[in-house]
Structure formats: structure tokens, C-alpha cells
Design a protein around this motif. Structure first.
Motif, PDB file in Angstrom:
ATOM      1  N   PHE A   1      -2.500 -11.532  -8.354  1.00 21.64           N
ATOM      2  CA  PHE A   1      -1.712 -10.672  -7.866  1.00 21.64           C
ATOM      3  C   PHE A   1      -2.603  -9.540  -7.235  1.00 21.64           C
ATOM      4  O   PHE A   1      -3.484  -9.293  -7.442  1.00 21.64           O
ATOM      5  CB  PHE A   1      -1.076  -9.701  -8.873  1.00 21.64           C
ATOM      6  N   PRO A   2      -1.872  -9.113  -5.794  1.00 23.78           N
ATOM      7  CA  PRO A   2      -2.900  -8.299  -5.188  1.00 23.78           C
ATOM      8  C   PRO A   2      -2.796  -6.742  -5.573  1.00 23.78           C
ATOM      9  O   PRO A   2      -1.860  -6.002  -5.436  1.00 23.78           O
ATOM     10  CB  PRO A   2      -1.958  -8.259  -3.712  1.00 23.78           C
ATOM     11  N   MET A   3      -3.850  -6.408  -6.369  1.00 26.96           N
ATOM     12  CA  MET A   3      -3.554  -5.067  -6.954  1.00 26.96           C
ATOM     13  C   MET A   3      -3.973  -4.034  -6.341  1.00 26.96           C
ATOM     14  O   MET A   3      -3.653  -2.917  -6.385  1.00 26.96           O
ATOM     15  CB  MET A   3      -4.878  -5.328  -8.151  1.00 26.96           C
ATOM     16  N   ASP A   4      -4.533  -4.354  -4.956  1.00 28.31           N
ATOM     17  CA  ASP A   4      -4.651  -3.238  -3.935  1.00 28.31           C
ATOM     18  C   ASP A   4      -3.281  -2.497  -3.701  1.00 28.31           C
ATOM     19  O   ASP A   4      -3.344  -1.526  -3.046  1.00 28.31           O
ATOM     20  CB  ASP A   4      -5.508  -3.477  -2.996  1.00 28.31           C
ATOM     21  N   LEU A   5      -2.180  -3.543  -3.907  1.00 28.89           N
ATOM     22  CA  LEU A   5      -1.022  -3.020  -3.462  1.00 28.89           C
ATOM     23  C   LEU A   5      -0.043  -2.302  -4.300  1.00 28.89           C
ATOM     24  O   LEU A   5       1.063  -1.815  -4.123  1.00 28.89           O
ATOM     25  CB  LEU A   5      -0.167  -3.954  -2.468  1.00 28.89           C
ATOM     26  N   VAL A   6      -0.417  -2.278  -5.757  1.00 29.07           N
ATOM     27  CA  VAL A   6       0.039  -1.865  -6.783  1.00 29.07           C
ATOM     28  C   VAL A   6       0.071  -0.244  -7.031  1.00 29.07           C
ATOM     29  O   VAL A   6      -0.957   0.149  -7.002  1.00 29.07           O
ATOM     30  CB  VAL A   6      -0.171  -2.621  -8.061  1.00 29.07           C
ATOM     31  N   GLY A   7       1.245   0.274  -6.884  1.00 26.74           N
ATOM     32  CA  GLY A   7       1.453   1.819  -7.250  1.00 26.74           C
ATOM     33  C   GLY A   7       1.917   2.112  -8.518  1.00 26.74           C
ATOM     34  O   GLY A   7       1.822   3.435  -8.864  1.00 26.74           O
ATOM     35  N   GLU A   8       2.442   1.447  -9.367  1.00 28.42           N
ATOM     36  CA  GLU A   8       2.994   1.495 -10.829  1.00 28.42           C
ATOM     37  C   GLU A   8       3.223   0.182 -11.411  1.00 28.42           C
ATOM     38  O   GLU A   8       3.228  -1.063 -10.843  1.00 28.42           O
ATOM     39  CB  GLU A   8       4.335   2.201 -10.354  1.00 28.42           C
ATOM     40  N   ILE A   9       3.165   0.184 -12.845  1.00 26.77           N
ATOM     41  CA  ILE A   9       3.420  -0.846 -13.617  1.00 26.77           C
ATOM     42  C   ILE A   9       4.527  -0.440 -14.490  1.00 26.77           C
ATOM     43  O   ILE A   9       4.659   0.493 -15.150  1.00 26.77           O
ATOM     44  CB  ILE A   9       2.030  -0.987 -14.501  1.00 26.77           C
ATOM     45  N   HIS A  10       5.070  -1.558 -14.847  1.00 28.09           N
ATOM     46  CA  HIS A  10       6.425  -1.561 -15.945  1.00 28.09           C
ATOM     47  C   HIS A  10       5.880  -2.286 -17.065  1.00 28.09           C
ATOM     48  O   HIS A  10       5.387  -3.446 -16.804  1.00 28.09           O
ATOM     49  CB  HIS A  10       7.733  -2.050 -15.351  1.00 28.09           C
TER      50      HIS A  10
END
Length: 289
Positions: free
Chosen positions: A203-212
Motif C-alpha cells: 500500500f502507498p503509505m505516502d498517500l495515507v492521511g488516516e487509518i480506520h
């Protein structure tokens, strides 16, 4: 289209948050514990006045707020509902939330609204349509949005790319960020007999702003194979916590939401779930998965 050359920022603390429920209002004010921010469903706050909005305004003075939409039908074949989008723009305008997100799903057909978040095939045609809708939403509300990976129960025969390729393609075209729902990863992988760890690793973690994070119900399909339902009605299970730890080891600390929307527990129980997420954030950052 927004600039997609940098990582997705939000104004949320890199700590746990919870989905806000009105029955917890006083408890949150008196003893938030590890909870550093709150998330609301946009559709619950599109009215005018009343106690819900008064309480939300008060909470927004104490906590960063994330607005999570579930009714835009951003993956639908038809145009977005202009009236719904206007109500969303008004809410985001006065609340000025720290983050805004939507599901990658569809829930409308012609003039009918379906009370569910339904999956869509991952094709070039669908990608172009969803990207157009994301651009429209971001232009309307005047800010970058996060797009959430769905929980799925089947795969479409016409699919042309992986879910990760599809999500990354939308983010690169529109400048939106991604919301990584770790429970959805586990649910989808179990239902489709794939490897959730491989999904997290790609997964492209550089694009992640929030986790559920949330709970699910376990069942079996007609052939006796495991079938998981993304119910948001139970505690987070151990395999999902482990997958979350792997995520944080890769990505570093990220704002993490505990979702519990059905059979909602008392505040101490929900607060304790946020405390478990805080423990992972405190101990897994910098650990190699």
C-alpha cells in the motif's frame, strides 16, 4: 485537480480518535483518556440548528474534528447529487474540519438511494469516472479529501487492475489522499482468500492521511468458507491489531480512528479501544515489520 506530488497532510493529531456518538458527549468532555480527536458522519449534521449541532460546535472547540461522508456515492455511474454536495459544502464550510474523507463505493441507482456501501469493478472506465467525481467534490468543498478502501465480499470478472493500483491511480490523478481501513483489508482478504500482509506491504503509505480500525462479524458462506461482515459492532480482533502494528511499523504514526457504529458500548469500553491503539502507536513506530 489538486497537487499530488507530496504526502497527504491532515490537521489531525497522529494519535487515536473515535467516532463520536451523542450518548458519549458528557463523558468525552470529562475524561477523554487517549482520545485526541473525533470523527462524525457528515450526513448526521447536515440539518440546521438543534442540540446535535450545538454539541458539535462545543466539541470542535476542544477536539480536532474529522468529517467522514458515507452518502455521496462517489463510485456511482450517475452524476453526484448536487443538493447533497451543497449540504456537505455548507457543513465543511462552517465546521472547518481537520480532515474530510469518503468511501470508495456507490449507493445510488437512478433516483434510488441504497442504504449500503457497494463495491465497484476496478477498470479504466470506472477509475476515470471516480476521479472525475473526486475532482468535483474537492473543487466544491475547497479542500483535499481522503478516499477509503472498501470492505469487499466478491470480485468482479471485468476487473482490470488491483485495488491498490486503482486507489493509487485515483490519488495520482486527483491529488486526493487515501484513508486506509485496516479492518477492511482483513475482511476483504479473508473473504477473497488473499494475503492481508501483502496488501499492507504494497500500500502507498505516502498517500495515507488516516487509518480506520473496527470490528467485524464472522460467518460462513454457502460452501462453508469463512465470511466476514464489516459490522462496526464489536471490538477490534487480534489479527487486525497485528495488521495495524505492521502498518504503523511501515508508515510511522498516523491518525487512527476506532469505529464502533452499531451496538455502541459505554464510553469506558470505547475509550479502552482507543488506548490499545495508543499503545501500538507508542511501541511500534520505528519497529521493522
Amino acid at each position: 485537480m489538486l497537487d499530488a506530488t507530496t504526502a497527504q497532510p491532515t490537521g489531525l493529531p497522529q494519535r487515536p480518535g473515535v467516532g463520536y456518538k451523542p450518548q458519549h458527549y458528557q463523558d468525552i468532555l470529562e475524561d477523554p483518556g487517549s482520545v485526541a480527536w473525533l470523527e462524525i458522519h457528515a450526513e448526521n449534521y447536515m440539518g440546521d440548528g438543534g442540540r446535535p449541532l450545538a454539541q458539535l460546535r462545543h466539541l470542535a472547540e476542544r477536539f480536532p474534528i474529522s468529517v467522514h461522508g458515507v452518502g455521496l456515492s462517489i463510485g456511482g455511474e450517475g452524476p453526484l447529487d448536487a443538493e447533497h454536495l451543497a449540504r456537505l459544502r455548507h457543513l465543511v464550510g462552517w465546521l472547518n474540519p481537520a480532515s474530510f474523507s469518503e468511501h470508495l463505493a456507490w449507493s445510488t441507482h437512478d433516483s434510488h438511494y441504497l442504504n449500503d456501501l457497494l463495491p465497484l469493478p476496478y477498470t479504466e472506465v470506472t477509475l476515470a469516472r471516480v476521479a472525475e467525481h473526486v475532482d468535483q467534490v474537492q473543487d466544491s468543498v475547497g479542500r483535499r479529501m481522503l478516499l477509503e478502501n472498501p470492505s469487499t465480499y466478491l470480485a468482479f470478472a471485468e476487473t482490470e487492475m488491483s485495488e491498490i493500483e486503482f486507489l493509487t491511480g485515483i490519488a495520482r490523478r486527483t491529488g486526493c489522499g487515501l484513508l486506509l481501513d485496516v479492518n477492511n483489508v482483513f475482511v476483504s482478504a479473508t473473504n477473497q482468500q488473499s494475503d492481508p500482509e501483502s496488501y499492507i506491504d504494497a500500500f502507498p503509505m505516502d498517500l495515507v492521511g488516516e487509518i480506520h480500525l473496527g470490528g467485524h462479524d464472522a460467518d460462513t458462506d454457502d460452501q462453508g468458507a469463512p465470511l466476514l461482515i464489516d459490522s462496526h459492532a464489536r471490538p477490534v480482533v487480534d489479527p487486525v491489531w497485528a495488521l495495524y502494528g505492521r502498518t504503523i511499523a511501515r508508515a510511522g504514526a498516523l491518525p487512527t480512528l476506532i469505529e464502533w457504529d452499531n451496538d455502541v458500548p459505554d464510553w469506558p469500553t470505547l475509550r479502552a479501544e482507543a488506548g490499545l491503539a495508543a499503545d501500538v502507536l507508542d511501541h511500534r513506530v520505528g519497529v521493522t515489520a
